[in-house]
Design a protein around this motif. Structure first.
Motif, PDB file in Angstrom:
ATOM      1  N   ALA A 212       0.843  -1.184   0.000  1.00 41.72           N
ATOM      2  CA  ALA A 212       0.000   0.000   0.000  1.00 41.72           C
ATOM      3  C   ALA A 212       0.883   1.240   0.000  1.00 41.72           C
ATOM      4  N   ILE A 213       0.326   2.329  -0.508  1.00 41.11           N
ATOM      5  CA  ILE A 213       0.997   3.627  -0.519  1.00 41.11           C
ATOM      6  C   ILE A 213       0.199   4.529   0.405  1.00 41.11           C
ATOM      7  N   GLY A 214       0.767   4.832   1.564  1.00 35.60           N
ATOM      8  CA  GLY A 214       0.080   5.645   2.551  1.00 35.60           C
ATOM      9  C   GLY A 214       0.643   7.047   2.615  1.00 35.60           C
ATOM     10  N   GLY A 215       0.010   7.895   3.418  1.00 37.00           N
ATOM     11  CA  GLY A 215       0.523   9.233   3.644  1.00 37.00           C
ATOM     12  C   GLY A 215       0.351  10.195   2.488  1.00 37.00           C
ATOM     13  N   LEU A 216      -0.508   9.869   1.539  1.00 38.83           N
ATOM     14  CA  LEU A 216      -0.851  10.788   0.461  1.00 38.83           C
ATOM     15  C   LEU A 216      -2.329  11.151   0.591  1.00 38.83           C
ATOM     16  N   SER A 217      -2.762  12.132  -0.190  1.00 35.95           N
ATOM     17  CA  SER A 217      -4.122  12.654  -0.064  1.00 35.95           C
ATOM     18  C   SER A 217      -4.377  13.157   1.351  1.00 35.95           C
ATOM     19  N   VAL A 218      -3.349  13.794   1.918  1.00 36.84           N
ATOM     20  CA  VAL A 218      -3.460  14.359   3.274  1.00 36.84           C
ATOM     21  C   VAL A 218      -3.270  15.876   3.246  1.00 36.84           C
ATOM     22  N   GLY A 219      -3.500  16.471   2.071  1.00 39.58           N
ATOM     23  CA  GLY A 219      -3.399  17.917   1.948  1.00 39.58           C
ATOM     24  C   GLY A 219      -2.316  18.396   1.015  1.00 39.58           C
ATOM     25  N   PRO A 221      -0.333  19.044  -2.570  1.00 40.86           N
ATOM     26  CA  PRO A 221      -0.797  19.303  -3.938  1.00 40.86           C
ATOM     27  C   PRO A 221      -0.868  17.993  -4.727  1.00 40.86           C
ATOM     28  N   HIS A 222      -1.834  17.908  -5.615  1.00 39.08           N
ATOM     29  CA  HIS A 222      -1.990  16.679  -6.389  1.00 39.08           C
ATOM     30  C   HIS A 222      -0.743  16.346  -7.181  1.00 39.08           C
ATOM     31  N   GLU A 223      -0.038  17.376  -7.644  1.00 44.49           N
ATOM     32  CA  GLU A 223       1.170  17.128  -8.411  1.00 44.49           C
ATOM     33  C   GLU A 223       2.209  16.383  -7.570  1.00 44.49           C
ATOM     34  N   LYS A 224       2.264  16.695  -6.263  1.00 43.05           N
ATOM     35  CA  LYS A 224       3.176  15.983  -5.378  1.00 43.05           C
ATOM     36  C   LYS A 224       2.769  14.517  -5.235  1.00 43.05           C
ATOM     37  N   MET A 225       1.467  14.279  -5.132  1.00 49.52           N
ATOM     38  CA  MET A 225       0.982  12.906  -5.067  1.00 49.52           C
ATOM     39  C   MET A 225       1.405  12.134  -6.310  1.00 49.52           C
ATOM     40  N   TYR A 226       1.175  12.734  -7.468  1.00 51.69           N
ATOM     41  CA  TYR A 226       1.515  12.058  -8.715  1.00 51.69           C
ATOM     42  C   TYR A 226       3.015  11.801  -8.817  1.00 51.69           C
ATOM     43  N   GLN A 227       3.814  12.734  -8.329  1.00 52.11           N
ATOM     44  CA  GLN A 227       5.262  12.553  -8.343  1.00 52.11           C
ATOM     45  C   GLN A 227       5.665  11.335  -7.520  1.00 52.11           C
ATOM     46  N   MET A 228       5.055  11.177  -6.343  1.00 54.68           N
ATOM     47  CA  MET A 228       5.377  10.022  -5.502  1.00 54.68           C
ATOM     48  C   MET A 228       4.929   8.722  -6.174  1.00 54.68           C
ATOM     49  N   TYR A 249     -11.251  10.786  -5.488  1.00 55.84           N
ATOM     50  CA  TYR A 249     -11.727  11.798  -6.433  1.00 55.84           C
ATOM     51  C   TYR A 249     -11.514  11.270  -7.848  1.00 55.84           C
ATOM     52  N   PRO A 250     -12.514  11.329  -8.717  1.00 55.21           N
ATOM     53  CA  PRO A 250     -12.427  10.657 -10.017  1.00 55.21           C
ATOM     54  C   PRO A 250     -11.162  10.950 -10.814  1.00 55.21           C
ATOM     55  N   LEU A 251     -10.764  12.213 -10.894  1.00 53.51           N
ATOM     56  CA  LEU A 251      -9.565  12.551 -11.664  1.00 53.51           C
ATOM     57  C   LEU A 251      -8.319  11.947 -11.021  1.00 53.51           C
ATOM     58  N   ASN A 252      -8.273  11.941  -9.699  1.00 55.78           N
ATOM     59  CA  ASN A 252      -7.140  11.334  -8.994  1.00 55.78           C
ATOM     60  C   ASN A 252      -7.092   9.829  -9.218  1.00 55.78           C
ATOM     61  N   ASN A 365     -14.231  16.009 -20.332  1.00 56.32           N
ATOM     62  CA  ASN A 365     -15.661  16.220 -20.063  1.00 56.32           C
ATOM     63  C   ASN A 365     -15.958  16.559 -18.614  1.00 56.32           C
ATOM     64  N   PHE A 366     -15.005  16.285 -17.709  1.00 61.49           N
ATOM     65  CA  PHE A 366     -15.279  16.405 -16.281  1.00 61.49           C
ATOM     66  C   PHE A 366     -14.989  17.834 -15.815  1.00 61.49           C
ATOM     67  N   ASN A 367     -16.048  18.630 -15.668  1.00 61.22           N
ATOM     68  CA  ASN A 367     -15.938  19.980 -15.127  1.00 61.22           C
ATOM     69  C   ASN A 367     -16.508  19.980 -13.715  1.00 61.22           C
ATOM     70  N   ASP A 368     -15.915  20.776 -12.856  1.00 63.09           N
ATOM     71  CA  ASP A 368     -16.246  20.714 -11.439  1.00 63.09           C
ATOM     72  C   ASP A 368     -16.791  22.048 -10.949  1.00 63.09           C
ATOM     73  N   GLU A 369     -18.021  22.022 -10.404  1.00 63.93           N
ATOM     74  CA  GLU A 369     -18.610  23.251  -9.838  1.00 63.93           C
ATOM     75  C   GLU A 369     -17.720  23.837  -8.744  1.00 63.93           C
ATOM     76  N   GLY A 370     -17.008  22.967  -8.041  1.00 66.27           N
ATOM     77  CA  GLY A 370     -16.197  23.423  -6.917  1.00 66.27           C
ATOM     78  C   GLY A 370     -14.749  23.653  -7.264  1.00 66.27           C
ATOM     79  N   GLY A 371     -14.388  23.641  -8.546  1.00 66.25           N
ATOM     80  CA  GLY A 371     -12.987  23.781  -8.922  1.00 66.25           C
ATOM     81  C   GLY A 371     -12.481  22.506  -9.540  1.00 66.25           C
ATOM     82  N   ARG A 372     -11.687  22.598 -10.587  1.00 65.51           N
ATOM     83  CA  ARG A 372     -11.350  21.435 -11.383  1.00 65.51           C
ATOM     84  C   ARG A 372     -10.517  20.394 -10.638  1.00 65.51           C
ATOM     85  N   ARG A 373      -9.560  20.777  -9.813  1.00 67.78           N
ATOM     86  CA  ARG A 373      -8.797  19.754  -9.106  1.00 67.78           C
ATOM     87  C   ARG A 373      -8.465  20.233  -7.708  1.00 67.78           C
TER      88      ARG A 373
END
Length: 373
Positions: A212-219, A221-228, A249-252, A365-373
């Motif tokens: 498992a990969i833990g300690g991500l999605s804890v605040g 930036p998504h780019e940092k998550m993707y880098q890991m 989150y679907p995009l993630n 196609n995925f647009n977000d009312e609350g912000g894209r990412r």
């Protein structure tokens, strides 16, 4: 014991399609796992989870240890019998909850002294105890007890947690005796590539059946998550399943799949559903908004879940405004179906060799009312 077979890989990304065999059935990957923290997926009955195609669910050691107690679950015949779910179950070790929910905690190399968020009683959780509790619960997949650090975290504090996570993983492996349950190691290291690589390399020496990969999605930036994830896609064994913890989150999810992740879980779809926020193939929307007062179309015309087949946005908005429980149930049903279905479609695209195109079309196609990412 768990078996994993890779069926196809994408030749343009790191995406993979596979099959995990467990004592309670097969799991086709990539897969999203609904979260049943306290031995129930909020607002959903087991037969409804089967109806949306859920293959495996997650429950939490910390919560079940505190209430009703692992001994009660064991006396009931294990978690499957206790909650009426005959498909695979994964249990988180409770490490994240110990560090995030406790009002008082003291971390040592031996374990963690923490105060219950329920009644204030004090408990000492060790790797051995977390392993024993999960054996009593009887899940198909158990997780090593680890130390999860917040974001941001200094390199020094992160490294201390990595060393402790490695030591605790070794203790969990030694303590684990149940042959019909597979124990996964957890890679920590915050957003520091060299620490992630070090943690993964040490865990590989212990030869866990999955990682498992833990300690991500804890605040972070998504780019940092993707880098890991990019770093670990080459470091983790290709022949074993990979599980990204706490991402929904679907995009993630699609970015994780593209980087070779096989398993995901998150409370996001159920939590959002209870608050009126739903995912659609056009984006995320909040059904409480007045714009849907006279919108008699389904949540998503491209979805065939029970909620979309039978009810309109206007009706569900009315339920929320009236304080009716059915509103939360329908939105939870839809959100879980959406993510389970998204992973099923991603799997088909991988098998057909069209994942990159599938991912691009979804993102366009995925647009977000609350912000894209």
């Amino acid at each position: 014991m768990l078996k994993f077979k890779l069926e196809a890989t994408c030749n343009k990304t790191k995406a993979r399609a596979g099959v995990i065999e467990t004592p309670h059935g097969k799991i086709e990957t990539p897969v999203f796992m609904p979260v049943g923290t306290r031995a129930t997926v909020k607002a959903m009955a087991p037969f409804e989870l089967k109806a949306i195609g859920a293959q495996i669910i997650l429950s939490n050691t910390y919560h079940l240890y505190l209430r009703p107690g692992a001994d009660v679950v064991a006396e009931a015949g294990g978690l499957h019998n206790f909650m009426g779910w005959d498909r695979p179950i994964l249990t988180d070790s409770g490490g994240f909850q110990v560090f995030s929910l406790s009002t008082l905690r003291e971390i040592t190399d031996d374990g963690v002294l923490f105060q219950s968020h329920l009644d204030g009683t004090r408990h000492f959780m060790t790797p051995e105890k977390a392993t024993l509790v999960q054996e009593q619960l009887g899940s198909d997949i158990a997780m090593c007890f680890d130390e999860c650090v917040p974001y941001p975290c200094s390199p020094e504090n992160s490294y201390k947690a990595v060393e402790r996570t490695i030591a605790w993983a070794e203790r969990c492996k030694k303590a684990h005796k149940r042959s019909d349950q597979s124990l996964f190691g957890i890679v920590q290291g915050s957003v520091y590539p060299e620490q992630r690589i070090y943690c993964a390399s040490e865990l590989k020496k212990m030869d866990f059946p999955g990682y498992a990969i833990g300690g991500l999605s804890v605040g972070e930036p998504h780019e940092k998550m993707y880098q890991m994830l990019d770093v670990l896609s080459e470091e983790l064994p290709h022949e074993k399943p990979r599980y990204l913890m706490g991402v929904g989150y679907p995009l993630n999810l699609l970015e994780g799949v593209a980087r070779g992740v096989d398993m995901f879980d998150c409370v996001l779809p159920t939590r959002n559903g209870r608050n009126g926020t739903v995912f659609t193939y056009s984006g995320r929307i909040n059904l409480k908004n007045k714009a849907y007062e006279r919108d008699f179309s389904p949540i998503d015309p491209n979805c065939n879940c029970y909620a979309c087949r039978n009810f309109s946005k206007a009706y569900i908005r009315h339920l929320y405004r009236s304080g009716e429980i059915l509103a939360s149930r329908l939105c939870t049903w839809h959100n879980l179906h959406f993510l389970v279905d998204l992973m099923s479609k991603a799997r088909i695209a991988i098998l057909e060799g069209s994942f990159e195109d599938f991912k691009r079309r979804f993102e366009d196609n995925f647009n977000d009312e609350g912000g894209r990412r």
